[in-house]
Write an enzyme that holds these catalytic residues in place. Structure first.
Site, short mmCIF file in Angstrom:
data_model
loop_
_atom_site.label_atom_id
_atom_site.label_comp_id
_atom_site.label_asym_id
_atom_site.label_seq_id
_atom_site.Cartn_x
_atom_site.Cartn_y
_atom_site.Cartn_z
N SER A 255 -3.91 -24.62 -30.35
CA SER A 255 -2.88 -25.44 -30.41
C SER A 255 -1.44 -25.06 -30.13
CB SER A 255 -2.72 -26.31 -31.69
OG SER A 255 -3.60 -27.41 -31.69
N LYS B 166 7.61 -28.97 -35.16
CA LYS B 166 6.59 -29.63 -35.10
C LYS B 166 6.51 -30.70 -36.65
CE LYS B 166 1.64 -29.34 -34.17
NZ LYS B 166 0.46 -28.25 -33.99
N SER C 269 -2.36 -29.01 -29.88
CA SER C 269 -1.79 -30.11 -30.45
C SER C 269 -0.09 -29.95 -30.49
CB SER C 269 -2.25 -30.28 -31.82
OG SER C 269 -1.84 -29.20 -32.72
#
Lengths: 492, 95
Positions: free
Chosen positions: A182, A78, A158
């Site tokens: 997330s 990420k 997210s």
């Protein structure tokens, strides 16, 4: 999807050790899949040279017979993790081209364990969002589509890029972070598996901060076993993060069981209020599967559940407004063009207005407001009191049960753009996940079935603090009975 | 509506974010919808409840008070938008 790039980590590990396949072959398969998947916009920075170099090193170690646990396994990271020499900007324009000179503890642990770095993955800016639409790279698109429909669907957020990349077979696993859901919500939306560990299980050092009392790193992967393997490599005490716990990391993989005899599983009755019929049926089915595995399933109560989201939307923006004060156009990232005579205050204000996206600005403003003189007690302090009550709810419940089974999301993934215009509607996506972050507890999202519109639905297993091994065991039993094998049909 | 235009301007000033005049009413509406929604917390009885300070209580570890890094000026300045002669450069700070 390429067969090599869509293996589970456990399968790849065994085949690598049997010298039946090389890390270079798997890595090349992933890189080629990434190359042809630009329509998903899941990978925002690809690092092919680094990946092949790491793959070759892993192959050499495997040949020499002294390979570490994740030797040769290609992973995506990420964009919120700082990676040395590789652009890391948490999907924000204000961190334009930020290239760290250091490596986050979690990613350093993965590379030490022999994993291969494929590149950085799309996300909501500073991890604020539930759809990976609020990103400077442009929205991430799920590999999944509704049956008979070509409208683009969100991969959640997210950590949407992580979930999309794992679901589409671009990497074998990925790192994520979870502040209000997330990791678990994107996993549920894409038919993948993700775990948010107990607060303090993984070091936050080198992870770009959103809300420091809630942020935790964890993996998204293709199975409960893969999550156990990855979490084992990511977790552990770090002197550089004083909130990381100095506790031994259990062998999570060894704890996987399919036998739940003697276990009590709670179903929180408040989670059923207003729940759609399809999700309710999935939840009922999940409870039945755990009974089948030998568990006793009982109803429990978490009375303050409905206050978790409003408390979160005070606490998280308050912490964000403080954490994001560092983006001032001085030390890194973007600085606005200045006009003749502009001083340092104009530089701060214009840099932040131009560099932060709309949702980030909204949350920073809310945070500044709730922390401001005269409002602090009414908002922030009250929210932290409610947070204590939410944690007490869980403590009371866990006196009678070993783990809790709950929906991961209110329903299947929504379409891109469908939540535009009403921030509160988007926030409600996190209703079942955010409570755990407030209480610091671990949660595992496991795909269970497809909704009538063809999109995945997942359930969440919630555990006591530090009992990741316990929820991975329950998740393993659920996974075995759910038998979720659906894959998105390739259109990209 | 709980947030008026003046409040938006004050929060924006505290947050050091320039907000154009034409954007103020829209932001006031958005912030109001968020704050009106969190208002439901006022119905919770929090009398005598300690505010949370640490979600997984643990003793902070002590460490020896010694310098463990440093000498990395180049690395620290590497990402600066404007660095000169070993310093971060900024516009005029005092009149």
């Amino acid at each position: 999807m390429d067969e090599l790039s869509s293996m589970t980590i456990a399968e790849a590990r065994d085949r690598l050790r049997a010298r039946d396949v090389t890390s270079r072959e798997i890595t090349e398969a992933c890189l080629s899949e990434i190359e042809s998947a630009s329509a998903l916009n899941a990978v925002v920075t690809s690092t092919p040279d680094k990946a092949l170099e790491m793959a070759d090193a892993a192959d050499a170690a495997l040949a020499a017979g002294d390979a570490p646990a994740l030797a040769g396994i290609p992973l995506g990271v990420k964009d919120v993790f700082c990676t040395e020499g590789v652009r890391s900007q948490a999907a924000s324009a204000i961190l334009e081209d930020f290239t760290p000179t250091y490596e986050s503890t979690v990613t350093a642990k993965l590379w030490d364990a022999g994993a291969v770095h494929l590149g950085k993955l799309n996300m909501d800016e500073f991890a604020m969002g539930s759809s990976t639409e609020h990103t400077c790279y442009g929205a991430c698109v799920s590999p999944w589509r509704r049956a008979g429909d070509t409208a683009p669907i969100t991969a959640g957020g997210s950590s949407g890029g992580s979930a999309a990349a794992v679901a589409a077979g671009l990497c074998l696993g990925a790192t994520g972070t979870d502040t209000g859901g997330s990791i678990r919500q994107p996993a549920a939306f894409t038919g993948t598996t993700g775990i948010k560990p107990t607060y303090g299980r993984c070091s936050r050092w080198g992870i770009i901060a959103y809300a420091s009392s809630l942020d935790q790193a964890g993996p998204i992967a293709r199975s409960v076993r893969d999550c156990a393997i990855l979490l084992g490599a990511m977790a552990g005490h770090d002197p550089k993060d004083s909130t990381s716990a100095d506790l031994a990391v259990p062998d999570f993989e060894a704890a996987l069981t399919e036998d739940l005899r003697g276990k009590r599983i709670g179903l929180p009755k408040e989670y059923g209020e207003g729940l759609g019929a399809e999700m309710q049926a999935t939840w009922d089915k999940g409870a039945e599967m755990l009974r089948d595995a030998g568990a006793e399933v009982v109803e429990i109560s978490l009375p303050h559940t409905k206050y978790a989201l409003p408390a979160y939307y005070i606490i998280a923006p308050a912490e964000a407004s403080s954490n994001l004060a560092r983006y001032d156009g001085v030390r890194y990232g973007y600085r606005a063009e200045l006009a003749q005579g502009d001083g340092i205050v104009e530089m701060y204000e214009r840099t932040r207005a131009e560099g932060f996206g709309k949702e980030v600005q909204r949350r920073v403003l809310v945070g500044a407001y709730v922390l401001s003189a005269g409002y602090y007690d009414a908002y922030y302090l009250r929210a932290q009191r409610v947070r204590t009550l939410i944690k007490r709810d869980f403590e009371a419940a866990f006196e009678g049960v070993d783990a809790i089974l709950a929906p991961a999301t209110p329903g299947p993934a929504f379409g891109l753009g469908e939540m535009e215009g009403d921030p509160v509607q988007m926030y409600l996506q996190d209703v079942f996940t955010v409570t755990l972050n407030l209480a610091g507890l671990p949660g595992l999202s496991v795909p269970v079935t497809l909704a009538s519109n063809g999109l995945p639905l997942g359930l969440q297993i919630i555990g006591k603090a530090w009992d990741e091994a316990g929820i991975l065991g329950v998740g393993h039993a659920l996974e075995a009975r759910a038998g979720f094998t659906a894959k998105p049909e390739r259109w990209w | 509506m709980s947030v008026d235009n003046e409040t938006v301007r004050r929060a924006a000033k505290l947050a050091r974010i320039a907000v154009a005049d034409e954007d103020v009413p829209g932001l006031a509406k958005e912030l109001s919808s968020i704050l009106d929604w969190v208002e439901q917390l006022s119905e919770v009885d929090v009398e005598g409840v300690e505010p949370m300070t640490s979600v997984t209580p643990m003793d902070l570890k002590r460490r020896t008070d010694e310098v463990t890094d440093g000498g990395i000026q180049d690395k620290i300045l590497a990402n600066a938008p404007d660095a000169r002669e070993g310093f971060f450069a900024v516009p005029k700070v005092v009149e």
